[in-house]
Design an enzyme around this catalytic site. Structure first.
Site, PDB file in Angstrom:
ATOM      1  N   ARG A 114       0.837  -1.210   0.000  1.00  0.00           N
ATOM      2  CA  ARG A 114       0.000   0.000   0.000  1.00  0.00           C
ATOM      3  C   ARG A 114       0.870   1.258   0.000  1.00  0.00           C
ATOM      4  O   ARG A 114       0.519   2.264  -0.597  1.00  0.00           O
ATOM      5  CB  ARG A 114      -0.935   0.033   1.206  1.00  0.00           C
ATOM      6  CG  ARG A 114      -1.939  -1.099   1.295  1.00  0.00           C
ATOM      7  CD  ARG A 114      -2.939  -1.115   0.151  1.00  0.00           C
ATOM      8  NE  ARG A 114      -3.963  -2.107   0.332  1.00  0.00           N
ATOM      9  CZ  ARG A 114      -3.871  -3.388  -0.020  1.00  0.00           C
ATOM     10  NH1 ARG A 114      -2.771  -3.832  -0.554  1.00  0.00           N
ATOM     11  NH2 ARG A 114      -4.860  -4.216   0.158  1.00  0.00           N
ATOM     12  N   LYS A 149      -6.338   0.137   3.347  1.00  0.00           N
ATOM     13  CA  LYS A 149      -7.379  -0.888   3.382  1.00  0.00           C
ATOM     14  C   LYS A 149      -7.148  -1.844   4.551  1.00  0.00           C
ATOM     15  O   LYS A 149      -6.032  -2.317   4.765  1.00  0.00           O
ATOM     16  CB  LYS A 149      -7.362  -1.657   2.055  1.00  0.00           C
ATOM     17  CG  LYS A 149      -8.412  -2.720   1.942  1.00  0.00           C
ATOM     18  CD  LYS A 149      -8.318  -3.404   0.594  1.00  0.00           C
ATOM     19  CE  LYS A 149      -9.284  -4.552   0.520  1.00  0.00           C
ATOM     20  NZ  LYS A 149      -9.157  -5.270  -0.749  1.00  0.00           N
TER      21      LYS A 149
END
Length: 163
Positions: A114, A149
Site C-alpha cells: 500500500r 485498506k
C-alpha cells in the site's frame, strides 16, 4: 517497446537492484512483472533492517532517475519507480515442489504494498513504523495520514535522501 527490448531493460534494472540489495544486506524475495520485492532482516534478524532497506531503495531510486534523465535527453521512453516500505513481522518460507520459491506473507507485506501503490513517482514512501525504526539519518518529509485498506489511517513519510 518490443517485448525483447522490454525484457532486456528489466534485466538491466533488476540486476542493478540485485546489486543494491546485496550491498545493503537485504534479501530479494521475487520479481512480479515489473515489480521488485525485497526485505531486510531476513532470513536473519538485523537491528538495522529498516535503514538498510531505505539505503538500498534510495540507491535504486537514484539509478532510475539517472536513467530517466539520459532517456529524456535522447527522446526515448523511460521508467519511473514508486517505492513503498513498511516494517513488522512476516511469515516466511519455501512453498511448493515445482519451481518452489522463498516468499513472505502477512500484514507487513500488505502495508508495504500500500505504501508503494499510494506513493508518487520517483519517491520513497515509508510508514511511520519505518521512520521510528531507522538507525541512520535521513531527510524526511511528512506526507500525512493515508487510508490503508483493512488498517485505517496511518501516518506516512517521504524519504528524500540521507543526511
Amino acid at each position: 517497446m518490443m517485448p525483447a527490448e522490454l525484457v532486456r531493460h528489466l534485466d538491466e534494472l533488476f540486476s542493478r537492484f540485485d546489486a543494491a540489495a546485496e550491498d545493503a544486506g537485504i534479501e530479494k524475495i521475487k520479481t512480479i512483472g515489473d515489480a521488485y520485492m525485497a526485505a531486510g532482516g531476513l532470513p536473519l534478524p538485523s537491528a538495522t533492517h529498516a535503514s538498510d532497506v531505505v539505503k538500498a531503495a534510495l540507491e535504486i531510486r537514484d539509478f532510475i532517475n539517472e536513467g530517466k534523465a539520459l532517456k529524456i535527453a535522447k527522446g526515448l521512453p523511460f521508467f519511473e519507480i514508486r517505492v513503498g516500505v513498511h516494517t513488522g513481522p512476516v511469515v516466511a518460507g519455501i512453498v511448493g515442489i515445482k519451481k518452489y520459491a522463498y516468499d513472505i506473507w502477512g500484514d507487513t507485506v500488505n502495508i508495504a504494498s500500500r505504501m508503494e501503490s499510494h506513493g508518487m513517482p520517483n519517491r520513497l514512501h515509508i510508514s511511520d513504523d519505518v521512520r521510528q525504526a531507522l538507525t541512520s539519518s535521513f531527510e524526511l518529509e511528512e506526507r500525512g495520514h493515508i487510508d490503508i485498506k483493512n488498517r485505517g489511517q496511518i501516518l506516512t513519510w517521504f524519504v528524500n535522501g540521507t543526511v
